[in-house]
Motif scaffolding. Sequence first.
Motif, PDB file in Angstrom:
ATOM      1  N   LEU A  14       0.830  -1.208   0.000  1.00 21.25           N
ATOM      2  CA  LEU A  14       0.000   0.000   0.000  1.00 21.25           C
ATOM      3  C   LEU A  14       0.866   1.259   0.000  1.00 21.25           C
ATOM      4  O   LEU A  14       0.562   2.221  -0.709  1.00 21.25           O
ATOM      5  N   ARG A  15       1.942   1.248   0.753  1.00 20.72           N
ATOM      6  CA  ARG A  15       2.850   2.398   0.748  1.00 20.72           C
ATOM      7  C   ARG A  15       3.488   2.583  -0.624  1.00 20.72           C
ATOM      8  O   ARG A  15       3.616   3.711  -1.105  1.00 20.72           O
ATOM      9  N   GLY A  18       0.914   4.039  -2.866  1.00 19.76           N
ATOM     10  CA  GLY A  18       0.697   5.433  -2.495  1.00 19.76           C
ATOM     11  C   GLY A  18       1.799   6.354  -2.984  1.00 19.76           C
ATOM     12  O   GLY A  18       1.541   7.494  -3.367  1.00 19.76           O
ATOM     13  N   PRO A  21       1.365   6.129  -7.542  1.00 16.21           N
ATOM     14  CA  PRO A  21       0.049   5.815  -8.096  1.00 16.21           C
ATOM     15  C   PRO A  21       0.138   5.648  -9.613  1.00 16.21           C
ATOM     16  O   PRO A  21       0.825   6.410 -10.287  1.00 16.21           O
ATOM     17  N   LEU A  51      -9.193  -2.030  -1.109  1.00 17.91           N
ATOM     18  CA  LEU A  51      -8.169  -1.058  -0.745  1.00 17.91           C
ATOM     19  C   LEU A  51      -7.410  -0.511  -1.954  1.00 17.91           C
ATOM     20  O   LEU A  51      -6.818   0.560  -1.884  1.00 17.91           O
ATOM     21  N   VAL A  52      -7.427  -1.275  -3.045  1.00 23.26           N
ATOM     22  CA  VAL A  52      -6.679  -0.917  -4.250  1.00 23.26           C
ATOM     23  C   VAL A  52      -7.563  -1.131  -5.462  1.00 23.26           C
ATOM     24  O   VAL A  52      -8.354  -2.078  -5.503  1.00 23.26           O
ATOM     25  N   HIS A  66      -2.007   0.583 -10.720  1.00 18.84           N
ATOM     26  CA  HIS A  66      -2.509   0.415  -9.355  1.00 18.84           C
ATOM     27  C   HIS A  66      -2.743   1.775  -8.700  1.00 18.84           C
ATOM     28  O   HIS A  66      -1.911   2.672  -8.805  1.00 18.84           O
ATOM     29  N   HIS A  67      -3.863   1.881  -7.999  1.00 18.55           N
ATOM     30  CA  HIS A  67      -4.231   3.112  -7.295  1.00 18.55           C
ATOM     31  C   HIS A  67      -4.878   2.737  -5.963  1.00 18.55           C
ATOM     32  O   HIS A  67      -5.621   1.764  -5.878  1.00 18.55           O
ATOM     33  N   LEU A  68      -4.625   3.542  -4.931  1.00 24.58           N
ATOM     34  CA  LEU A  68      -5.320   3.367  -3.655  1.00 24.58           C
ATOM     35  C   LEU A  68      -6.761   3.837  -3.825  1.00 24.58           C
ATOM     36  O   LEU A  68      -7.023   4.794  -4.547  1.00 24.58           O
ATOM     37  N   THR A  69      -7.674   3.178  -3.144  1.00 18.49           N
ATOM     38  CA  THR A  69      -9.083   3.559  -3.214  1.00 18.49           C
ATOM     39  C   THR A  69      -9.424   4.578  -2.140  1.00 18.49           C
ATOM     40  O   THR A  69      -8.663   4.790  -1.190  1.00 18.49           O
ATOM     41  N   TRP A  72      -9.403   2.967   1.325  1.00 15.42           N
ATOM     42  CA  TRP A  72      -8.126   2.930   2.025  1.00 15.42           C
ATOM     43  C   TRP A  72      -7.775   4.306   2.565  1.00 15.42           C
ATOM     44  O   TRP A  72      -7.341   4.451   3.694  1.00 15.42           O
ATOM     45  N   ARG A  73      -7.973   5.317   1.780  1.00 16.73           N
ATOM     46  CA  ARG A  73      -7.629   6.669   2.221  1.00 16.73           C
ATOM     47  C   ARG A  73      -8.419   7.037   3.487  1.00 16.73           C
ATOM     48  O   ARG A  73      -7.862   7.583   4.426  1.00 16.73           O
TER      49      ARG A  73
END
Length: 80
Positions: A14-15, A18, A21, A51-52, A66-69, A72-73
Amino acid sequence: MGPDSVSVSSWDALRAIGRRPGAGARELAASAFRSEQAFGTLAGRLVAQGLVDTDRRPGHGRRFEHHLTQNWRAAAEGGS
């Protein structure tokens, strides 16, 4: 679900997402110190958990970006 409820491997992934992106699995796997196959499996679990997000864009062949959703934010900022 918050940052404390994910595994260390998931947190690393995830990091990496982030920080980069839109990056593909090869780049993110290297950032998270995983093989591309292991990262793909982990990313699949993160997608299933909401989460992604991954998508394919024209001109990138089979590469997934890939992107954080927002889920997750919100969780990372202390929301639900």
